[in-house]
Design an enzyme around this catalytic site. Structure first.
Site, mmCIF file in Angstrom:
data_model
loop_
_atom_site.group_PDB
_atom_site.id
_atom_site.type_symbol
_atom_site.label_atom_id
_atom_site.label_comp_id
_atom_site.label_asym_id
_atom_site.label_seq_id
_atom_site.Cartn_x
_atom_site.Cartn_y
_atom_site.Cartn_z
ATOM 1 N N ASN A 1 33.954 39.153 14.403
ATOM 2 C CA ASN A 1 32.989 38.917 15.467
ATOM 3 C C ASN A 1 33.399 37.724 16.331
ATOM 4 O OD1 ASN A 1 30.816 38.709 17.120
ATOM 5 N ND2 ASN A 1 29.281 38.509 15.525
ATOM 6 N N ASP A 2 33.154 36.513 15.838
ATOM 7 C CA ASP A 2 33.411 35.329 16.649
ATOM 8 C C ASP A 2 34.848 35.243 17.168
ATOM 9 O OD1 ASP A 2 30.822 34.437 16.435
ATOM 10 O OD2 ASP A 2 31.204 33.249 14.634
#
Lengths: 102, 464
Positions: free
Chosen positions: B393-394
């Site tokens: 994600n990040d």
């Protein structure tokens, strides 16, 4: 004036840090997990101290207050040595190259 | 065995350990390197037995304890699933730390066995080395135990912070220095015990404020500490093998921590002083309006991939949690049969420890020459048709490049959004560890696949 043996050991220590620095930078990032498990295994060479401590008891007395700690440390270090090297081997065996014939 | 001969043999085993690490520069030489490490260890242990030269009943017990620990270690090594590798490494670190503490205690109680003087009259230098070895070992032990509990999920991965935490840690560290000085002048065993107890406390306090996704840094850092502890004991025992190894492991862990911090664009102190979630965030992610996302199913994903000519896969911690690596490889095999080029992109901090994703892919029989690091592959996204983000994600958030207000601004990220289309497998729209929204979800070329990573991957394979 004689040089204190400590200075020799300090020299070995400092130079080893530099050796470690260059050797570890050359480790490929995909093998960083095996690197951690193998450094784990080799740092358990501390078992050397544990063995000396465990065998320090005088004749007939196997378990003295100091040797008990040695025996405990032997167990801990042995778990690490066998576990560390074997798990590293298991991981490294999985890294395979692409098959050419496909 | 003469002292000189054993010193030389210890040096040999130190050199073999260096070669063990050197072998890891490529997968081909790595197995041989591991063998060197094992030989080095056998030499060190054998030399120790021969130079102590005590083969009385104690020796038998040493062998028994060795066998007990060894078989336990071997059992764990064969049984542990590859996804649990971070926990295993953290657990092993704690053992090295505790072993260092025990050896230091034994040397303190019975210094004559180590040629360090007599109880109450230990050589000053040895006492300092002993205190350092014990303190660092204790910090490694309790720190690793906390890291283990957090990774295992027994303890919440959320950062635990309280007021005055850093002040308390600083005071305790100063207290350790003062205690060491007093210990040297009084040789009091009570001080030695207090010193060890406080070190245990510090290890505990240092790790609790650090959050789950910062674990790669923590594990590397503890790796480094375990090395310094070994080196401290090495000085006490005047043992070259231990000093060399300690220095190697210490610098190895330090370099890994540095690489991990760089992968997150955070300073080491920033990580140590507490997690993202704990700091007050001024970025206005809360008052953003609901933005539309496109979501699809396995059928849509299969259609997109079938019509692609190149696909890049971006795995993350979520893949490890869902154990989706085997399903993923099967999907890739099907893609390859359709003459689609597939490669894998690994971010340095993907997963919970350095190299975590690489091991999982290797376990699933993915050839290592299809797996690429961030710098190697980042330019290829612009030419690829589909990016398949699974569990990351990040590390894909374009905000890191565009929004200077964002807490992750400046962090190197994979340029996933440059792909023609992005498939993002995720359970929900919830933000990742950094607590910020991922702009990638709302891009026009992104198709969200809301499902469990493993199940979704299997469904796509069926539809291909």
């Amino acid at each position: 004036m004689e040089i204190d043996p400590f200075i020799f050991r300090l020299s070995i220590f400092i130079l080893s840090i530099f050796v470690g620095y260059y050797v570890v930078w050359s480790v490929t990032p995909s093998l960083h997990t095996p690197l951690m498990s193998v450094t784990n295994a080799i740092s358990s060479v501390i078992i050397v101290g544990a063995i000396i401590a465990a065998l320090s008891g005088s004749d007939g007395v196997v378990f003295s207050s100091s040797s008990i700690y040695g025996f405990l440390a032997i167990i801990l270090a042995a778990v690490n040595i066998f576990g560390g090297f074997l798990v590293t081997q298991r991981m490294l065996a999985m890294y395979k190259k692409k098959k050419k014939d496909k | 065995m003469s002292a000189n001969l054993s010193a030389i043999l210890y040096l040999v085993s130190g050199v073999l350990f260096i070669l063990a690490l050197r072998g890891l520069s490529s997968p081909e030489t790595s197995r041989q390197g591991n063998l060197f490490g094992i030989i080095g260890m056998v030499i060190a242990v054998t030399v120790t037995f021969l130079s102590v030269g005590n083969f009385s009943s104690g020796f038998i017990y040493v062998l028994i304890f060795l066998a007990v620990g060894g078989s336990l270690g071997a059992f764990i090594a064969y049984r542990i699933p590859m996804t649990a590798m971070p926990e295993l490494v953290a657990g092993f670190h704690s053992l090295v730390g505790l072993a260092a503490v025990f050896v230091a205690i034994s040397a303190f109680i019975n210094p004559s066995a180590f040629n360090l003087g007599t109880p109450g009259n230990i050589k000053l230098a040895s006492l300092i080395e002993m205190a350092i070895g014990a303190a660092v070992g204790a910090i490694t032990f309790s720190g690793s135990v906390i890291a283990f509990l957090k990774l295992q999920g027994i303890m919440s991965g959320a950062p635990i912070t309280f007021k005055g935490q850093h002040l308390l840690n600083a005071l305790l560290l100063i207290l350790i220095v003062i205690l060491t000085i007093y210990l040297c002048s009084t040789q009091s065993s009570n001080l030695f015990w207090i010193l060890i107890a406080i070190s245990f406390l510090i290890g505990f306090l240092i790790i609790i404020p650090i959050g789950g996704a910062d674990m790669p840094v923590v594990i590397s850092m503890l790796n480094s500490y375990s090395g310094w502890a070994a080196a401290g004991i090495g000085f006490t025992l005047e043992n070259t093998a231990l000093i060399i190894t300690g220095a190697l492991v210490g610098s190895s862990g330090a370099i890994l921590s540095y690489i991990m911090c760089k992968g997150m664009n955070r300073s080491f102190f920033n990580v140590i002083l507490g997690g993202f979630g704990a700091t007050d965030q001024t970025s206005g992610s809360q008052n953003k309006e609901q933005r539309p996302v496109k979501s699809g199913n396995a059928d849509d994903a299969a259609f997109l991939m079938k019509n692609a000519s190149s696909v890049i896969i971006v795995p993350g911690y979520g893949m490890a949690v869902a154990q989706a690596q085997h399903a993923l490889r099967e999907m890739v095999d099907t893609l390859k049969k359709n003459d689609i080029k597939v490669s894998y992109a690994i971010h340095p901090v993907a997963g919970r420890m350095p190299g975590h994703m690489n091991v999982l892919l290797a376990e699933a029989n993915v050839p290592y020459d299809e797996v690429f690091e961030l710098e190697e592959i980042n330019n290829d996204f612009a030419n690829a048709d589909v990016a398949f983000v699974i569990g990351a994600n990040d590390v894909t958030n374009p905000v890191a490049k565009t929004d200077p207000q964002s807490p992750i601004y400046g962090m190197p990220v994979l340029d996933v959004e440059k792909c023609k289309s992005v498939l993002f497998v995720k359970r929900s729209l919830s933000p990742g560890y950094a607590g910020i929204d991922n702009d990638l979800f709302y891009k026009e070329n992104t198709l969200m696949l809301f499902a469990d990573a493993k199940k979704m991957t299997e469904d796509i394979t069926k539809n291909l």
